[in-house]
Scaffold this motif. Structure first.
Motif, PDB file in Angstrom:
ATOM      1  N   MET A   1       0.777  -1.127  -0.070  1.00 35.90           N
ATOM      2  CA  MET A   1       0.096   0.008   0.036  1.00 35.90           C
ATOM      3  C   MET A   1       0.972   1.255   0.042  1.00 35.90           C
ATOM      4  O   MET A   1       1.887   1.243   0.693  1.00 35.90           O
ATOM      5  CB  MET A   1      -0.942   0.077   1.167  1.00 35.90           C
ATOM      6  CG  MET A   1      -1.963  -1.108   1.287  1.00 35.90           C
ATOM      7  SD  MET A   1      -3.175  -1.000   0.164  1.00 35.90           S
ATOM      8  CE  MET A   1      -4.465  -0.008   0.922  1.00 35.90           C
ATOM      9  N   VAL A   2       0.425   2.014  -0.824  1.00 34.11           N
ATOM     10  CA  VAL A   2       1.187   3.580  -0.924  1.00 34.11           C
ATOM     11  C   VAL A   2       0.105   4.509  -0.396  1.00 34.11           C
ATOM     12  O   VAL A   2      -1.046   4.673  -0.601  1.00 34.11           O
ATOM     13  CB  VAL A   2       1.412   3.931  -2.323  1.00 34.11           C
ATOM     14  CG1 VAL A   2       2.077   5.354  -2.208  1.00 34.11           C
ATOM     15  CG2 VAL A   2       2.480   2.758  -2.557  1.00 34.11           C
ATOM     16  N   LYS A   3       0.534   5.368   0.766  1.00 38.36           N
ATOM     17  CA  LYS A   3      -0.232   6.608   1.192  1.00 38.36           C
ATOM     18  C   LYS A   3       0.020   7.855   0.792  1.00 38.36           C
ATOM     19  O   LYS A   3       1.122   8.269   0.261  1.00 38.36           O
ATOM     20  CB  LYS A   3       0.366   6.410   2.814  1.00 38.36           C
ATOM     21  CG  LYS A   3      -0.687   7.607   3.722  1.00 38.36           C
ATOM     22  CD  LYS A   3      -0.347   7.546   4.951  1.00 38.36           C
ATOM     23  CE  LYS A   3      -1.348   8.231   5.986  1.00 38.36           C
ATOM     24  NZ  LYS A   3      -1.268   8.025   7.068  1.00 38.36           N
ATOM     25  N   CYS A   4      -1.017   8.266   0.172  1.00 42.47           N
ATOM     26  CA  CYS A   4      -0.843   9.506  -0.564  1.00 42.47           C
ATOM     27  C   CYS A   4      -0.319  10.708   0.222  1.00 42.47           C
ATOM     28  O   CYS A   4      -1.105  10.873   1.359  1.00 42.47           O
ATOM     29  CB  CYS A   4      -2.343  10.023  -0.961  1.00 42.47           C
ATOM     30  SG  CYS A   4      -2.410  11.626  -1.998  1.00 42.47           S
ATOM     31  N   PRO A   5       0.599  11.419  -0.005  1.00 42.39           N
ATOM     32  CA  PRO A   5       1.192  12.490   0.799  1.00 42.39           C
ATOM     33  C   PRO A   5       0.184  13.750   0.648  1.00 42.39           C
ATOM     34  O   PRO A   5       0.356  14.521   1.749  1.00 42.39           O
ATOM     35  CB  PRO A   5       2.492  12.826   0.059  1.00 42.39           C
ATOM     36  CG  PRO A   5       2.469  12.226  -1.374  1.00 42.39           C
ATOM     37  CD  PRO A   5       1.451  11.217  -1.326  1.00 42.39           C
ATOM     38  N   ARG A   6      -0.826  13.994  -0.107  1.00 38.23           N
ATOM     39  CA  ARG A   6      -1.618  15.148  -0.024  1.00 38.23           C
ATOM     40  C   ARG A   6      -2.850  14.652   0.900  1.00 38.23           C
ATOM     41  O   ARG A   6      -3.189  15.404   1.751  1.00 38.23           O
ATOM     42  CB  ARG A   6      -2.172  15.209  -1.612  1.00 38.23           C
ATOM     43  CG  ARG A   6      -3.013  16.566  -1.326  1.00 38.23           C
ATOM     44  CD  ARG A   6      -3.735  16.807  -2.837  1.00 38.23           C
ATOM     45  NE  ARG A   6      -2.811  17.268  -3.791  1.00 38.23           N
ATOM     46  CZ  ARG A   6      -3.228  17.332  -5.196  1.00 38.23           C
ATOM     47  NH1 ARG A   6      -4.310  16.714  -5.344  1.00 38.23           N
ATOM     48  NH2 ARG A   6      -2.386  17.615  -5.991  1.00 38.23           N
ATOM     49  N   CYS A   7      -3.488  13.713   0.627  1.00 38.05           N
ATOM     50  CA  CYS A   7      -4.662  13.351   1.365  1.00 38.05           C
ATOM     51  C   CYS A   7      -4.556  12.319   2.397  1.00 38.05           C
ATOM     52  O   CYS A   7      -5.503  12.269   3.247  1.00 38.05           O
ATOM     53  CB  CYS A   7      -5.730  13.210   0.369  1.00 38.05           C
ATOM     54  SG  CYS A   7      -5.880  11.625  -0.657  1.00 38.05           S
ATOM     55  N   SER A  15      -0.571   1.725  -7.912  1.00 39.30           N
ATOM     56  CA  SER A  15      -1.354   2.999  -8.392  1.00 39.30           C
ATOM     57  C   SER A  15      -0.416   4.021  -8.617  1.00 39.30           C
ATOM     58  O   SER A  15       0.337   4.331  -7.977  1.00 39.30           O
ATOM     59  CB  SER A  15      -2.201   3.520  -7.302  1.00 39.30           C
ATOM     60  OG  SER A  15      -3.092   2.411  -6.940  1.00 39.30           O
ATOM     61  N   ALA A  16      -0.747   4.682  -9.960  1.00 43.86           N
ATOM     62  CA  ALA A  16       0.351   5.592 -10.214  1.00 43.86           C
ATOM     63  C   ALA A  16      -0.224   7.098  -9.672  1.00 43.86           C
ATOM     64  O   ALA A  16       0.416   8.164  -9.469  1.00 43.86           O
ATOM     65  CB  ALA A  16       0.466   5.960 -11.973  1.00 43.86           C
ATOM     66  N   TYR A  17      -1.483   7.191  -9.465  1.00 48.74           N
ATOM     67  CA  TYR A  17      -2.295   8.322  -8.904  1.00 48.74           C
ATOM     68  C   TYR A  17      -3.180   8.041  -7.703  1.00 48.74           C
ATOM     69  O   TYR A  17      -3.678   6.701  -7.599  1.00 48.74           O
ATOM     70  CB  TYR A  17      -3.479   8.942 -10.138  1.00 48.74           C
ATOM     71  CG  TYR A  17      -2.657   9.310 -11.354  1.00 48.74           C
ATOM     72  CD1 TYR A  17      -2.146  10.626 -11.428  1.00 48.74           C
ATOM     73  CD2 TYR A  17      -2.555   8.721 -12.320  1.00 48.74           C
ATOM     74  CE1 TYR A  17      -1.469  11.162 -12.410  1.00 48.74           C
ATOM     75  CE2 TYR A  17      -2.009   8.754 -13.462  1.00 48.74           C
ATOM     76  CZ  TYR A  17      -1.290  10.331 -13.599  1.00 48.74           C
ATOM     77  OH  TYR A  17      -0.621  10.815 -14.626  1.00 48.74           O
ATOM     78  N   CYS A  18      -3.319   8.811  -6.809  1.00 49.22           N
ATOM     79  CA  CYS A  18      -4.339   8.613  -5.689  1.00 49.22           C
ATOM     80  C   CYS A  18      -5.684   8.438  -6.224  1.00 49.22           C
ATOM     81  O   CYS A  18      -6.147   9.179  -6.938  1.00 49.22           O
ATOM     82  CB  CYS A  18      -4.132   9.790  -4.732  1.00 49.22           C
ATOM     83  SG  CYS A  18      -5.316   9.749  -3.316  1.00 49.22           S
ATOM     84  N   GLU A  19      -6.440   7.324  -5.599  1.00 47.28           N
ATOM     85  CA  GLU A  19      -7.565   7.031  -6.220  1.00 47.28           C
ATOM     86  C   GLU A  19      -8.658   8.192  -5.459  1.00 47.28           C
ATOM     87  O   GLU A  19      -9.649   8.149  -5.936  1.00 47.28           O
ATOM     88  CB  GLU A  19      -8.123   5.644  -5.809  1.00 47.28           C
ATOM     89  CG  GLU A  19      -7.404   4.406  -6.191  1.00 47.28           C
ATOM     90  CD  GLU A  19      -7.456   3.223  -5.908  1.00 47.28           C
ATOM     91  OE1 GLU A  19      -8.609   3.194  -5.282  1.00 47.28           O
ATOM     92  OE2 GLU A  19      -6.692   2.320  -6.121  1.00 47.28           O
ATOM     93  N   ASN A  20      -8.166   8.699  -4.587  1.00 49.79           N
ATOM     94  CA  ASN A  20      -8.863   9.738  -3.717  1.00 49.79           C
ATOM     95  C   ASN A  20      -9.098  11.456  -4.323  1.00 49.79           C
ATOM     96  O   ASN A  20     -10.126  11.788  -4.680  1.00 49.79           O
ATOM     97  CB  ASN A  20      -8.862   9.921  -2.551  1.00 49.79           C
ATOM     98  CG  ASN A  20      -9.655  10.791  -1.561  1.00 49.79           C
ATOM     99  OD1 ASN A  20     -10.702  10.908  -1.929  1.00 49.79           O
ATOM    100  ND2 ASN A  20      -9.235  11.581  -0.706  1.00 49.79           N
ATOM    101  N   ILE A  24      -0.277  12.483  -8.137  1.00 49.08           N
ATOM    102  CA  ILE A  24       0.799  11.599  -8.623  1.00 49.08           C
ATOM    103  C   ILE A  24       1.457  11.073  -7.522  1.00 49.08           C
ATOM    104  O   ILE A  24       2.180  11.632  -6.684  1.00 49.08           O
ATOM    105  CB  ILE A  24       1.821  12.286  -9.656  1.00 49.08           C
ATOM    106  CG1 ILE A  24       0.902  12.951 -10.926  1.00 49.08           C
ATOM    107  CG2 ILE A  24       2.630  11.214  -9.984  1.00 49.08           C
ATOM    108  CD1 ILE A  24       2.072  13.524 -11.844  1.00 49.08           C
ATOM    109  N   LEU A  25       1.538   9.564  -7.338  1.00 47.99           N
ATOM    110  CA  LEU A  25       2.077   8.695  -6.371  1.00 47.99           C
ATOM    111  C   LEU A  25       3.578   8.657  -6.608  1.00 47.99           C
ATOM    112  O   LEU A  25       4.310   8.856  -5.834  1.00 47.99           O
ATOM    113  CB  LEU A  25       1.331   7.353  -6.054  1.00 47.99           C
ATOM    114  CG  LEU A  25      -0.169   7.993  -5.492  1.00 47.99           C
ATOM    115  CD1 LEU A  25      -0.811   6.597  -5.353  1.00 47.99           C
ATOM    116  CD2 LEU A  25      -0.325   8.655  -4.174  1.00 47.99           C
ATOM    117  N   ASN A  26       3.519   7.825  -7.659  1.00 52.78           N
ATOM    118  CA  ASN A  26       5.194   7.135  -7.723  1.00 52.78           C
ATOM    119  C   ASN A  26       5.616   7.553  -9.000  1.00 52.78           C
ATOM    120  O   ASN A  26       6.459   6.973  -9.813  1.00 52.78           O
ATOM    121  CB  ASN A  26       4.892   5.524  -7.924  1.00 52.78           C
ATOM    122  CG  ASN A  26       4.656   5.021  -6.394  1.00 52.78           C
ATOM    123  OD1 ASN A  26       4.892   5.490  -5.507  1.00 52.78           O
ATOM    124  ND2 ASN A  26       3.986   3.784  -6.608  1.00 52.78           N
ATOM    125  N   GLY A  27       5.318   8.871  -9.370  1.00 50.76           N
ATOM    126  CA  GLY A  27       6.007   9.466 -10.668  1.00 50.76           C
ATOM    127  C   GLY A  27       4.956   9.400 -11.571  1.00 50.76           C
ATOM    128  O   GLY A  27       3.528   8.773 -11.513  1.00 50.76           O
TER     129      GLY A  27
END
Length: 173
Positions: A1-7, A15-20, A24-27
């Motif tokens: 799991m990758v935690k979104c730094p924004r939300c 995932s490349a983008y946060c689903e919420n 951009i998560l990993n570039g």
């Protein structure tokens, strides 16, 4: 799991983008992280100076082509809103005398001077609204009639003649 730094939303590690929030998560999809322009300070300054130089050149070109020509700037708008066309030299003096003469005339504050012989037309460096004064003196002792004419755009607006040594003329439009 990758935690979104924004939300702070927990996304799948693939995932490349946060689903919420779509951050951009990993570039980017190509795998590169978007950090904006990677440019040194010197390059940024050079770019800003270049943009300013191009703007100044464009401004000067636009300014140059938006200015009226010399002849257009001598047009006069009169009380009834009609435009009286001017020219770069609206006044001329015609000297009619067969011998040597001396001319001084034009704007009284900045007169032109000329020595001549015989019939001649002299262009005056005055605007259409300036006061015009003319003096022509003969060099010989002749009693022949000497005539001067003031022309405005080719038409005679004043004339004077004499058999004495000098003839003068004054005109205000």
């Amino acid at each position: 799991m990758v935690k979104c730094p924004r939300c702070g939303y927990d996304n799948l590690s693939s995932s490349a983008y946060c689903e919420n929030c779509s951050y951009i998560l990993n570039g980017s999809p190509t795998g590169q992280r978007g950090n904006g322009w990677k440019m040194g300070t010197a390059k940024k300054i050079a770019l800003i100076i270049g943009i300013i130089a191009i703007a100044l050149v464009l401004f000067s070109v636009i300014y140059t082509f938006s200015q009226p020509s010399h002849e257009e700037s001598l047009n006069v708008v009169v009380a009834d809103n009609n435009i009286q066309k001017g020219s770069s030299h609206p006044y001329e003096v015609k000297v009619k005398y067969d011998e040597d003469w001396y001319f001084k005339g034009g704007d009284p504050s900045y007169p032109q001077e000329k020595h001549g012989h015989g019939h001649e037309i002299i262009k005056l460096d005055v605007a259409a609204w300036d006061k015009v004064q003319v003096l022509v003196e003969r060099y010989d002792g002749s009693s022949e009639n000497m005539v001067i004419q003031l022309l405005r755009n080719g038409e005679v607006v004043a004339e004077n003649s004499t058999t004495s040594n000098q003839v003068t003329l004054s005109y205000q439009s």
